[in-house]
Enzyme design. Structure first.
Site, PDB file in Angstrom:
ATOM      1  CG  HIS A  37      40.488  31.658  40.663  1.00  0.00           C
ATOM      2  ND1 HIS A  37      39.909  30.986  39.619  1.00  0.00           N
ATOM      3  CD2 HIS A  37      40.384  32.978  40.374  1.00  0.00           C
ATOM      4  CE1 HIS A  37      39.447  31.867  38.734  1.00  0.00           C
ATOM      5  NE2 HIS A  37      39.723  33.075  39.172  1.00  0.00           N
ATOM      6  CD  GLU A  60      48.229  36.117  32.789  1.00  0.00           C
ATOM      7  OE1 GLU A  60      47.282  36.500  33.507  1.00  0.00           O
ATOM      8  OE2 GLU A  60      48.088  35.786  31.593  1.00  0.00           O
TER       9      GLU A  60
END
Length: 370
Positions: free
Chosen positions: A163, A94
């Protein structure tokens, strides 16, 4: 810097025929006339298609966004339609994704990157805070950073920790970032187009539990309206919406909490109480005018958010409303938020998320006896 553009699916022999068929189906649906049931996922996908058609400097990349079309299929068909130079997969890194986007934005492109899941963005946090948010100011306005970081966020999908985080407060606290979060398909389309066209970096927070919610939307009409307004230099950025009118109290919500607020208002109406619902839409910039006008009218307010309540966006909203509406308030402002604990296991998330009962309990506690 002007990238070489490939816009034909024939140039991508390694793209599956299934993905190409998905792209053709998406284009056909987008071209259908009149309002139709459209999911937020479809609206976001179409917004990227239209933006990429309108501006060849727009490109999309991230983990699994190409061949797979993203974990939630939001980028489905983009690689087949625009080629691997404009929609491509990246390594699982990322910080590298965001760092590369910074370089591209500095050099004249408009990257749209996907973080896949909310908590997956944390490895890129240093890049976002130290470079994305500060580049324009650091260069005294000489360098703009037109980039969008798409973050599927919040809960309600039965996901595990890492998540289902609601991470909007981190970004809202960081000066130099815009923070958008749509709650409807139509807003998702318009707001993503505005984010891509912005010369400032935008954290685009997508409520993943709303991806498959449907609204009656005419996507082609939305495109025409948006592009006409863009040509005139007009924008709806930073404008909240009154999602439901009412007179007794105001429910202030954004993103994933807007449907819960609307459901609570509908339930309250059956009991004879009129609740107004304000959808914030953009956390940064914040529409003080619309929110304050509603609270001054009703005299009472409840702020609803999935994120933790402590040191949060909901805290900031309460402070801003109190400063602007103190003499109009008939009761202290209440909050209904996620509890100050790590996101729970899937079987327990319904206790954690703000729901109709918790919202109505807060409304009942607004000192109606006075």
């Amino acid at each position: 810097m002007s990238p070489s553009i490939t816009t034909s699916s024939e140039a991508n022999g390694n793209v599956s025929s299934a993905t190409a068929r998905a792209a053709a189906s998406a284009a056909a649906t987008a071209g259908a006339a009149g309002p139709q049931p459209v999911t937020m996922a479809k609206a976001l996908n179409t917004a990227m298609v239209h933006a990429m058609q309108s501006d060849k400097s727009v490109l999309v990349f991230g983990e699994d966004v190409g061949k797979l079309g993203g974990v939630f299929r939001i980028t489905d068909g983009l690689m087949a339609t625009f080629g691997e130079q404009r929609c491509f997969d990246t390594p699982l890194a990322e910080s590298g994704i965001v760092g590369m986007a910074v370089g591209m934005a500095i050099n004249g492109m408009r990257p749209v990157v996907e973080m896949q899941f909310d908590a997956f963005a944390y490895p890129a946090f240093e890049q976002i805070v130290s470079h994305v948010a500060k580049m324009h100011n650091r260069t005294k306005g000489k360098v703009k950073l037109p980039m969008v970081i798409r973050v599927p966020y919040a809960g309600g999908i039965g996901g595990v920790e890492h998540h289902c985080d609601s991470s909007e407060s981190y970004y809202a606290h960081t000066a130099g970032l815009k923070v958008y979060t749509p709650a409807t398909a139509a807003d998702a389309y318009r707001m993503l187009r505005e984010a891509i066209d912005s010369d400032d970096p935008v954290m685009f927070m997508e409520p993943k539990k709303l991806y498959w919610s449907k609204d009656l939307v005419d996507l082609e009409r939305l495109r025409e309206d948006y592009e006409a307004k863009a040509d005139r230099g007009t924008s709806m950025e930073g404008r909240a919406a009154v999602a439901r009118s009412g007179t007794d109290a105001t429910l202030i919500a954004y993103g994933p909490s807007v449907p819960a607020a609307l459901a609570a208002a509908a339930a309250a109406a059956e009991e004879g109480r009129s609740l107004e619902v304000v959808d914030i839409r953009t956390i940064v910039p914040f529409d003080d005018e619309t929110v304050a006008a509603s609270v001054r009218k009703t005299g009472r307010a409840v702020v609803i958010a999935e994120a933790h309540g402590f040191a949060s966006v909901s805290s900031e909203i309460v402070a801003r409303v109190q400063e602007r509406c103190f003499h109009y308030l008939a009761a202290p402002i209440r909050r209904v938020t996620g509890f100050d604990v790590p996101y729970p296991a899937p079987k327990l998330e319904h206790y954690y998320l703000p729901g109709v009962d918790r919202i109505l309990d807060a409304v009942d506690d607004l000192q109606w006896e006075d």
